[in-house]
Design a protein around this motif. Structure first.
Motif, PDB file in Angstrom:
ATOM      1  N   PRO A  20      19.277 -59.969-105.801  1.00 47.53           N
ATOM      2  CA  PRO A  20      19.568 -59.797-104.477  1.00 47.53           C
ATOM      3  C   PRO A  20      20.663 -59.768-105.432  1.00 47.53           C
ATOM      4  O   PRO A  20      21.389 -60.425-105.828  1.00 47.53           O
ATOM      5  N   SER A  21      21.139 -58.193-104.830  1.00 49.04           N
ATOM      6  CA  SER A  21      22.533 -58.582-104.851  1.00 49.04           C
ATOM      7  C   SER A  21      23.323 -58.551-104.046  1.00 49.04           C
ATOM      8  O   SER A  21      23.151 -58.790-103.468  1.00 49.04           O
ATOM      9  N   ARG A  22      25.291 -59.312-104.440  1.00 42.20           N
ATOM     10  CA  ARG A  22      25.660 -59.689-103.124  1.00 42.20           C
ATOM     11  C   ARG A  22      26.960 -59.159-103.323  1.00 42.20           C
ATOM     12  O   ARG A  22      27.381 -58.674-104.669  1.00 42.20           O
ATOM     13  N   PRO A  23      28.162 -59.332-102.677  1.00 42.44           N
ATOM     14  CA  PRO A  23      28.960 -58.818-102.262  1.00 42.44           C
ATOM     15  C   PRO A  23      29.965 -59.041-103.560  1.00 42.44           C
ATOM     16  O   PRO A  23      29.918 -60.286-103.329  1.00 42.44           O
ATOM     17  N   VAL A  24      30.765 -58.341-104.153  1.00 40.72           N
ATOM     18  CA  VAL A  24      31.806 -58.917-104.827  1.00 40.72           C
ATOM     19  C   VAL A  24      33.536 -58.996-104.537  1.00 40.72           C
ATOM     20  O   VAL A  24      33.747 -57.961-104.194  1.00 40.72           O
ATOM     21  N   VAL A  25      33.502 -60.601-103.974  1.00 34.66           N
ATOM     22  CA  VAL A  25      34.801 -60.586-103.429  1.00 34.66           C
ATOM     23  C   VAL A  25      35.795 -60.318-104.546  1.00 34.66           C
ATOM     24  O   VAL A  25      35.798 -60.737-105.382  1.00 34.66           O
ATOM     25  N   GLN A  26      36.890 -59.286-103.924  1.00 38.72           N
ATOM     26  CA  GLN A  26      38.115 -59.397-105.312  1.00 38.72           C
ATOM     27  C   GLN A  26      39.461 -59.715-104.428  1.00 38.72           C
ATOM     28  O   GLN A  26      39.411 -58.900-102.950  1.00 38.72           O
ATOM     29  N   LEU A  27      40.140 -60.254-105.285  1.00 40.25           N
ATOM     30  CA  LEU A  27      40.757 -61.035-104.688  1.00 40.25           C
ATOM     31  C   LEU A  27      42.266 -60.232-105.232  1.00 40.25           C
ATOM     32  O   LEU A  27      42.601 -59.944-106.108  1.00 40.25           O
ATOM     33  N   THR A  28      42.501 -59.299-104.312  1.00 39.10           N
ATOM     34  CA  THR A  28      44.420 -58.550-104.636  1.00 39.10           C
ATOM     35  C   THR A  28      44.921 -59.523-104.173  1.00 39.10           C
ATOM     36  O   THR A  28      44.645 -60.766-103.408  1.00 39.10           O
ATOM     37  N   PRO A  29      46.465 -59.054-104.679  1.00 36.10           N
ATOM     38  CA  PRO A  29      47.787 -59.960-104.314  1.00 36.10           C
ATOM     39  C   PRO A  29      47.479 -60.179-103.025  1.00 36.10           C
ATOM     40  O   PRO A  29      48.074 -60.856-102.481  1.00 36.10           O
ATOM     41  N   GLY A  30      47.130 -59.171-102.184  1.00 38.90           N
ATOM     42  CA  GLY A  30      47.545 -59.815-100.618  1.00 38.90           C
ATOM     43  C   GLY A  30      46.724 -61.024 -99.879  1.00 38.90           C
ATOM     44  O   GLY A  30      47.237 -61.297 -98.943  1.00 38.90           O
ATOM     45  N   THR A  31      45.722 -60.462 -99.975  1.00 35.95           N
ATOM     46  CA  THR A  31      44.951 -61.419-100.535  1.00 35.95           C
ATOM     47  C   THR A  31      45.008 -63.094-100.591  1.00 35.95           C
ATOM     48  O   THR A  31      44.549 -64.057 -99.744  1.00 35.95           O
ATOM     49  N   ALA A  32      45.411 -62.944-102.158  1.00 38.18           N
ATOM     50  CA  ALA A  32      46.215 -64.163-102.489  1.00 38.18           C
ATOM     51  C   ALA A  32      46.823 -64.749-101.939  1.00 38.18           C
ATOM     52  O   ALA A  32      47.267 -65.985-101.405  1.00 38.18           O
ATOM     53  N   VAL A  33      48.220 -63.552-100.937  1.00 35.73           N
ATOM     54  CA  VAL A  33      49.010 -64.234-100.316  1.00 35.73           C
ATOM     55  C   VAL A  33      49.056 -64.797 -98.979  1.00 35.73           C
ATOM     56  O   VAL A  33      49.273 -66.511 -98.634  1.00 35.73           O
ATOM     57  N   ALA A  34      47.752 -63.969 -98.520  1.00 36.09           N
ATOM     58  CA  ALA A  34      47.231 -64.471 -97.099  1.00 36.09           C
ATOM     59  C   ALA A  34      46.489 -65.704 -97.264  1.00 36.09           C
ATOM     60  O   ALA A  34      46.438 -66.644 -96.396  1.00 36.09           O
ATOM     61  N   LEU A  35      45.850 -66.517 -98.125  1.00 35.61           N
ATOM     62  CA  LEU A  35      44.434 -67.474 -98.423  1.00 35.61           C
ATOM     63  C   LEU A  35      45.616 -68.745 -98.758  1.00 35.61           C
ATOM     64  O   LEU A  35      45.579 -69.503 -98.463  1.00 35.61           O
ATOM     65  N   VAL A  36      46.952 -68.280 -99.130  1.00 33.94           N
ATOM     66  CA  VAL A  36      48.091 -69.462 -99.723  1.00 33.94           C
ATOM     67  C   VAL A  36      48.796 -69.426 -98.415  1.00 33.94           C
ATOM     68  O   VAL A  36      49.121 -70.745 -98.299  1.00 33.94           O
ATOM     69  N   GLY A  37      49.159 -68.940 -97.698  1.00 38.13           N
ATOM     70  CA  GLY A  37      49.929 -68.614 -96.402  1.00 38.13           C
ATOM     71  C   GLY A  37      49.268 -69.339 -95.105  1.00 38.13           C
ATOM     72  O   GLY A  37      49.640 -70.518 -94.741  1.00 38.13           O
ATOM     73  N   ALA A  38      47.531 -69.031 -94.655  1.00 37.30           N
ATOM     74  CA  ALA A  38      47.052 -69.924 -94.902  1.00 37.30           C
ATOM     75  C   ALA A  38      46.761 -71.315 -94.824  1.00 37.30           C
ATOM     76  O   ALA A  38      46.776 -72.500 -94.345  1.00 37.30           O
ATOM     77  N   GLY A  39      46.445 -71.687 -96.250  1.00 41.09           N
ATOM     78  CA  GLY A  39      46.634 -73.417 -96.805  1.00 41.09           C
ATOM     79  C   GLY A  39      47.843 -73.797 -96.486  1.00 41.09           C
ATOM     80  O   GLY A  39      47.290 -75.014 -96.282  1.00 41.09           O
ATOM     81  N   ALA A  40      48.717 -73.321 -96.742  1.00 39.36           N
ATOM     82  CA  ALA A  40      50.146 -73.412 -96.334  1.00 39.36           C
ATOM     83  C   ALA A  40      50.262 -74.495 -94.743  1.00 39.36           C
ATOM     84  O   ALA A  40      50.652 -75.500 -94.151  1.00 39.36           O
ATOM     85  N   ALA A  41      49.563 -73.279 -93.815  1.00 36.23           N
ATOM     86  CA  ALA A  41      49.598 -73.638 -92.512  1.00 36.23           C
ATOM     87  C   ALA A  41      49.003 -74.755 -92.115  1.00 36.23           C
ATOM     88  O   ALA A  41      49.277 -75.537 -91.031  1.00 36.23           O
ATOM     89  N   VAL A  42      47.435 -74.871 -92.827  1.00 29.98           N
ATOM     90  CA  VAL A  42      47.498 -75.778 -92.439  1.00 29.98           C
ATOM     91  C   VAL A  42      47.253 -76.643 -92.751  1.00 29.98           C
ATOM     92  O   VAL A  42      47.545 -78.363 -92.118  1.00 29.98           O
ATOM     93  N   VAL A  43      48.164 -77.341 -94.210  1.00 31.92           N
ATOM     94  CA  VAL A  43      49.026 -78.355 -94.704  1.00 31.92           C
ATOM     95  C   VAL A  43      49.867 -78.687 -93.598  1.00 31.92           C
ATOM     96  O   VAL A  43      50.053 -79.502 -93.083  1.00 31.92           O
ATOM     97  N   LEU A  44      50.398 -78.199 -93.164  1.00 36.27           N
ATOM     98  CA  LEU A  44      51.450 -78.365 -92.328  1.00 36.27           C
ATOM     99  C   LEU A  44      50.881 -78.877 -90.607  1.00 36.27           C
ATOM    100  O   LEU A  44      51.646 -79.906 -90.030  1.00 36.27           O
ATOM    101  N   VAL A  45      50.290 -77.873 -90.833  1.00 36.16           N
ATOM    102  CA  VAL A  45      49.545 -78.594 -89.305  1.00 36.16           C
ATOM    103  C   VAL A  45      48.910 -79.536 -89.164  1.00 36.16           C
ATOM    104  O   VAL A  45      49.219 -80.598 -88.288  1.00 36.16           O
ATOM    105  N   VAL A  46      48.106 -80.296 -89.972  1.00 33.28           N
ATOM    106  CA  VAL A  46      47.050 -81.587 -90.554  1.00 33.28           C
ATOM    107  C   VAL A  46      48.526 -82.139 -90.144  1.00 33.28           C
ATOM    108  O   VAL A  46      48.459 -83.741 -89.903  1.00 33.28           O
ATOM    109  N   GLY A  47      49.626 -82.112 -91.427  1.00 28.71           N
ATOM    110  CA  GLY A  47      50.767 -83.262 -91.253  1.00 28.71           C
ATOM    111  C   GLY A  47      51.152 -83.343 -89.883  1.00 28.71           C
ATOM    112  O   GLY A  47      51.743 -84.131 -89.957  1.00 28.71           O
TER     113      GLY A  47
END
Length: 104
Positions: free
Chosen positions: A42-69
């Motif tokens: 079965p074919s699965r979609p391949v996730v492409q990490l573009t620089p924009g999505t990488a920055v969004a993931l880093v920003g979301a991770g930092a926001a989660v860390v700040l909220v939990v802290g």
């Protein structure tokens, strides 16, 4: 007096039946199951990490860390304030009891 007493096992009373004997059974081999047909995986979609999505993931991770802290620090501060107020109440009660005892 200080030696342990080991309990003794009482003898069985009444009718005691011997354990049942299990007779072995023969196993007859059945027909083997047919092999599954090899189809395309079965074919699965391949996730492409573009620089924009990488920055969004880093920003979301930092926001989660700040909220939990922030939540953890506020909980620690609440515990500290509560313990300080309980300590002040204890000192006040102690002084009231001591002054009441001196008057009598």
């Amino acid at each position: 007096m200080f030696q342990p007493k080991i309990p003794t096992m009482p003898q069985p009373s009444g009718l005691v039946t011997p354990p049942a004997v299990v007779q072995p059974t023969t196993i007859t081999p059945g027909t083997p199951a047919p092999a599954p047909a090899a189809g395309p995986p079965p074919s699965r979609p391949v996730v492409q990490l573009t620089p924009g999505t990488a920055v969004a993931l880093v920003g979301a991770g930092a926001a989660v860390v700040l909220v939990v802290g922030t939540v953890l620090v506020s909980l620690l501060l609440a515990v500290a304030v509560t313990s300080a107020s309980v300590a002040v109440c204890a000192v006040v009660l102690r002084s009231l009891i001591a002054s009441d005892a001196k008057r009598r």
